[in-house]
Scaffold this active site. Structure first.
Site, PDB file in Angstrom:
ATOM      1  N   ARG A 170       0.832  -1.135  -0.053  1.00 17.48           N
ATOM      2  CA  ARG A 170       0.148  -0.026   0.250  1.00 17.48           C
ATOM      3  C   ARG A 170       0.767   1.260   0.032  1.00 17.48           C
ATOM      4  NH1 ARG A 170      -2.079  -2.925  -1.212  1.00 17.48           N
ATOM      5  NH2 ARG A 170      -3.791  -4.226  -0.594  1.00 17.48           N
ATOM      6  N   SER A 220     -11.110   0.608   2.448  1.00 19.78           N
ATOM      7  CA  SER A 220     -10.445   0.321   3.970  1.00 19.78           C
ATOM      8  C   SER A 220      -9.842   1.649   4.628  1.00 19.78           C
ATOM      9  CB  SER A 220      -9.133  -0.599   3.955  1.00 19.78           C
ATOM     10  OG  SER A 220      -9.783  -1.800   3.403  1.00 19.78           O
ATOM     11  N   GLU A 262      -5.229   4.910   5.949  1.00 19.03           N
ATOM     12  CA  GLU A 262      -5.144   4.779   4.392  1.00 19.03           C
ATOM     13  C   GLU A 262      -5.244   5.909   3.267  1.00 19.03           C
ATOM     14  OE1 GLU A 262      -6.279   0.925   2.273  1.00 19.03           O
ATOM     15  OE2 GLU A 262      -6.971   2.292   0.979  1.00 19.03           O
TER      16      GLU A 262
HETATM   17  C1  LIG Z   1     -15.792   0.730  -1.986  1.00 12.24           C
HETATM   18  C2  LIG Z   1     -14.239   0.998  -1.880  1.00 12.24           C
HETATM   19  C3  LIG Z   1     -13.410  -0.174  -2.149  1.00 12.24           C
HETATM   20  C4  LIG Z   1     -11.837   0.035  -2.162  1.00 12.24           C
HETATM   21  N1  LIG Z   1     -11.275  -0.923  -2.364  1.00 12.24           N
HETATM   22  C5  LIG Z   1      -9.871  -1.086  -2.462  1.00 12.24           C
HETATM   23  C6  LIG Z   1      -9.060  -2.089  -2.420  1.00 12.24           C
HETATM   24  O1  LIG Z   1      -9.412  -3.197  -2.536  1.00 12.24           O
HETATM   25  N2  LIG Z   1      -7.753  -2.070  -2.536  1.00 12.24           N
HETATM   26  C7  LIG Z   1      -7.126  -0.700  -2.756  1.00 12.24           C
HETATM   27  O2  LIG Z   1      -5.901  -0.683  -2.811  1.00 12.24           O
HETATM   28  N3  LIG Z   1      -7.895   0.456  -2.566  1.00 12.24           N
HETATM   29  C8  LIG Z   1      -9.342   0.433  -2.470  1.00 12.24           C
HETATM   30  N4  LIG Z   1     -10.055   1.375  -2.268  1.00 12.24           N
HETATM   31  C9  LIG Z   1      -9.311   2.633  -2.337  1.00 12.24           C
HETATM   32  C10 LIG Z   1      -9.377   3.607  -3.944  1.00 12.24           C
HETATM   33  O3  LIG Z   1     -10.369   3.232  -4.623  1.00 12.24           O
HETATM   34  C11 LIG Z   1      -7.963   3.484  -4.566  1.00 12.24           C
HETATM   35  O4  LIG Z   1      -6.993   3.912  -3.758  1.00 12.24           O
HETATM   36  C12 LIG Z   1      -8.087   3.956  -5.848  1.00 12.24           C
HETATM   37  O5  LIG Z   1      -6.931   3.817  -6.466  1.00 12.24           O
HETATM   38  C13 LIG Z   1      -8.115   5.643  -5.344  1.00 12.24           C
HETATM   39  O6  LIG Z   1      -8.259   6.232  -6.968  1.00 12.24           O
HETATM   40  P1  LIG Z   1      -8.950   7.338  -7.276  1.00 12.24           P
HETATM   41  O7  LIG Z   1      -9.015   7.910  -8.570  1.00 12.24           O
HETATM   42  O8  LIG Z   1     -10.497   7.445  -6.614  1.00 12.24           O
HETATM   43  O9  LIG Z   1      -8.147   8.530  -6.198  1.00 12.24           O
HETATM   44  P2  LIG Z   1      -8.490   9.944  -5.395  1.00 12.24           P
HETATM   45  O10 LIG Z   1      -9.088   9.474  -4.324  1.00 12.24           O
HETATM   46  O11 LIG Z   1      -9.016  10.906  -6.257  1.00 12.24           O
HETATM   47  O12 LIG Z   1      -6.886  10.172  -4.841  1.00 12.24           O
HETATM   48  C14 LIG Z   1      -6.234   9.578  -3.926  1.00 12.24           C
HETATM   49  C15 LIG Z   1      -5.110  10.125  -3.783  1.00 12.24           C
HETATM   50  O13 LIG Z   1      -4.174  10.112  -5.111  1.00 12.24           O
HETATM   51  C16 LIG Z   1      -3.881  11.243  -5.557  1.00 12.24           C
HETATM   52  N5  LIG Z   1      -4.050  11.293  -7.147  1.00 12.24           N
HETATM   53  C17 LIG Z   1      -4.845  10.787  -7.765  1.00 12.24           C
HETATM   54  N6  LIG Z   1      -4.777  10.760  -8.914  1.00 12.24           N
HETATM   55  C18 LIG Z   1      -3.590  11.083  -9.228  1.00 12.24           C
HETATM   56  C19 LIG Z   1      -2.621  11.327 -10.106  1.00 12.24           C
HETATM   57  N7  LIG Z   1      -2.988  10.972 -11.656  1.00 12.24           N
HETATM   58  N8  LIG Z   1      -1.267  11.929 -10.009  1.00 12.24           N
HETATM   59  C20 LIG Z   1      -1.039  12.154  -8.959  1.00 12.24           C
HETATM   60  N9  LIG Z   1      -1.804  11.844  -7.700  1.00 12.24           N
HETATM   61  C21 LIG Z   1      -3.202  11.332  -7.983  1.00 12.24           C
HETATM   62  C22 LIG Z   1      -4.792  12.148  -4.983  1.00 12.24           C
HETATM   63  O14 LIG Z   1      -4.164  13.615  -4.788  1.00 12.24           O
HETATM   64  C23 LIG Z   1      -5.112  11.611  -3.524  1.00 12.24           C
HETATM   65  O15 LIG Z   1      -3.941  11.942  -2.675  1.00 12.24           O
HETATM   66  C24 LIG Z   1     -11.434   1.345  -2.337  1.00 12.24           C
HETATM   67  C25 LIG Z   1     -12.117   2.630  -2.296  1.00 12.24           C
HETATM   68  C26 LIG Z   1     -13.537   2.301  -2.053  1.00 12.24           C
HETATM   69  C27 LIG Z   1     -14.459   3.460  -1.849  1.00 12.24           C
END
Ligand SMILES: Cc1cc2nc3c(=O)[nH]c(=O)nc-3n(C[C@H](O)[C@H](O)[C@H](O)COP(=O)(O)OP(=O)(O)OC[C@H]3O[C@@H](n4cnc5c(N)ncnc54)[C@H](O)[C@@H]3O)c2cc1C
Length: 351
Positions: free
Chosen positions: A166, A245, A346
């Site tokens: 992670r 999580s 996280e």
């Molecule tokens: C229901 C649910 C289930 C989930 N299950 C998992 C799982 O099984 N495993 C897991 O690892 N995660 C899980 N997650 C967490 C999440 O979905 C992941 O971490 C996902 O990759 C985040 O993507 P996002 O585009 O929504 O990022 P955001 O929430 O928009 O951003 C997260 C972080 O990344 C940064 N960021 C986003 N895009 C970029 C970019 N292009 N360049 C630089 N920085 C950037 C943002 O500034 C922020 O700090 C889950 C979340 C939910 C709601």
């Protein structure tokens, strides 16, 4: 074309946990030029700025964000190679699960266990997204970034990304330094699925009969397991209004583990603690620690609480970001006092 700046945009609509007040400015960027223009706008106005993808791993404060939100909108997918290894170059603004679904349909192995994870492709390297025995670091061969200070486009090989459990260089040492614009994955055409996570293995074995185990079967099984735990976004499931999580499973080295087991012995729970051997030590279950510190599934405090279906998911049941952060701190304190373990949060939290 001039930048399409929006003002006072409600951040709760842009995040899966649906919390946060208004963002002063928001701009959707669908090219590198637009990203640079947006950063320069923020620099000129001396504004804080942040890039977001699907908003599934971020909690904004109730007062909002007095800066500029850059909404990642870069699109495009290129698949190259007609042999065993297929190289998939995916723009940061593509939906992660659409990409996984496409790979499964095309029989490209390597990301099938990561089905159903919300968010965009560009965020996946940040915390080395993982689930059910697979992590993106296993298939990422290159990450292309925009360096925010110089506006240069740079490329990092998978090895240079500093991936760990992670984590990656983008989450810690280089936090905020780069915007990820493209990720290249190496996938295996007609490759075998990864089925090593016990729960996934059991589900697949139990329903197997004569069915051949293929990527689609694994994707369906993962989605079924995730749905049961409210770990897929579902507007009809109030327990899925989360960031997934909330705490990371703690990794302990040998000494830390010894100290922890002494404490567990004193508490009379050493036989019951789930322990997973990993390189360099052991991994504990954050969910077990949370539940055994007195925070059961379905626990409620004000408008927030713990998912009825997963002890690690803090859920917004109509509350506020400060209530959520308050609950997270209470859990951290209790776990620390009882077990001597500091749970790491996280998602990205703005306080
Ligand atoms: C229901 C649910 C289930 C989930 N299950 C998992 C799982 O099984 N495993 C897991 O690892 N995660 C899980 N997650 C967490 C999440 O979905 C992941 O971490 C996902 O990759 C985040 O993507 P996002 O585009 O929504 O990022 P955001 O929430 O928009 O951003 C997260 C972080 O990344 C940064 N960021 C986003 N895009 C970029 C970019 N292009 N360049 C630089 N920085 C950037 C943002 O500034 C922020 O700090 C889950 C979340 C939910 C709601």
């Amino acid at each position: 074309m001039p930048m399409k700046l929006q003002e006072y945009v409600n951040l709760s609509q842009l995040t899966t946990i649906q919390l946060g007040g208004p963002a002063r400015y928001l701009v959707e960027c669908s090219s590198i030029e637009e990203l640079i223009e947006a950063i320069e706008f923020a620099e000129t106005k001396r504004l804080n700025w942040i890039v977001i993808g699907g908003g599934s791993n971020i909690v904004f404060p109730d007062r909002g964000y007095d800066g500029l939100i850059l909404k990642m909108g870069l699109r495009g997918k290129v698949f190259e190679g007609d042999g065993y290894i297929v190289h998939a170059s995916i723009a940061a603004g593509e939906s992660w699960d659409d990409f996984v679904k496409f790979c499964v349909e095309e029989e490209l192995a390597g990301v099938e266990c990561l089905s159903g994870i919300p968010g965009l492709v560009g965020a996946t390297p940040i915390q080395n997204v993982g689930a059910y025995g697979q992590e993106v670091s296993e298939t990422i061969e290159e990450v292309t970034v925009l360096e925010c200070s110089t506006k240069d486009v740079l490329k990092f090989s998978g090895e240079e990304c500093g991936f760990g459990y992670r984590t990656s260089r983008f989450k810690h040492v280089d936090r905020g330094r780069f915007i990820i614009i493209n990720v290249r994955f190496a996938l295996r055409k007609f490759g075998a699925p990864v089925i090593k996570y016990p729960e996934l293995k059991d589900l697949i074995e139990s329903g197997r009969r004569e069915t051949k185990i293929n990527l689609s079967l694994v994707r369906s099984a993962v989605l079924a397991l995730r749905k049961k735990k409210s770990m897929v976004l579902d507007p009809g499931d109030p327990n899925s209004k989360s960031v997934g999580s909330f705490f990371v499973n703690p990794l302990l080295d040998e000494n830390q583990f010894r100290t922890f087991m002494e404490r567990a012995d004193e508490l009379g729970v050493s036989e019951k603690v789930p322990i997973f051997a990993v390189e360099g030590g052991v991994k504990l279950s954050a969910a077990w620690l949370v539940e055994n510190a007195g925070f059961h599934r379905g626990f409620r405090k004000g408008g927030v609480g713990i998912s009825a279906n997963h002890a690690l998911a803090l859920v917004n049941f109509g509350g506020t970001a400060s209530e959520l952060i308050g609950l997270a701190q209470e859990i951290q304190e209790k776990v620390l006092n009882i077990f001597g373990i500091k749970l790491e949060i996280e998602p990205l939290i703005f306080e």
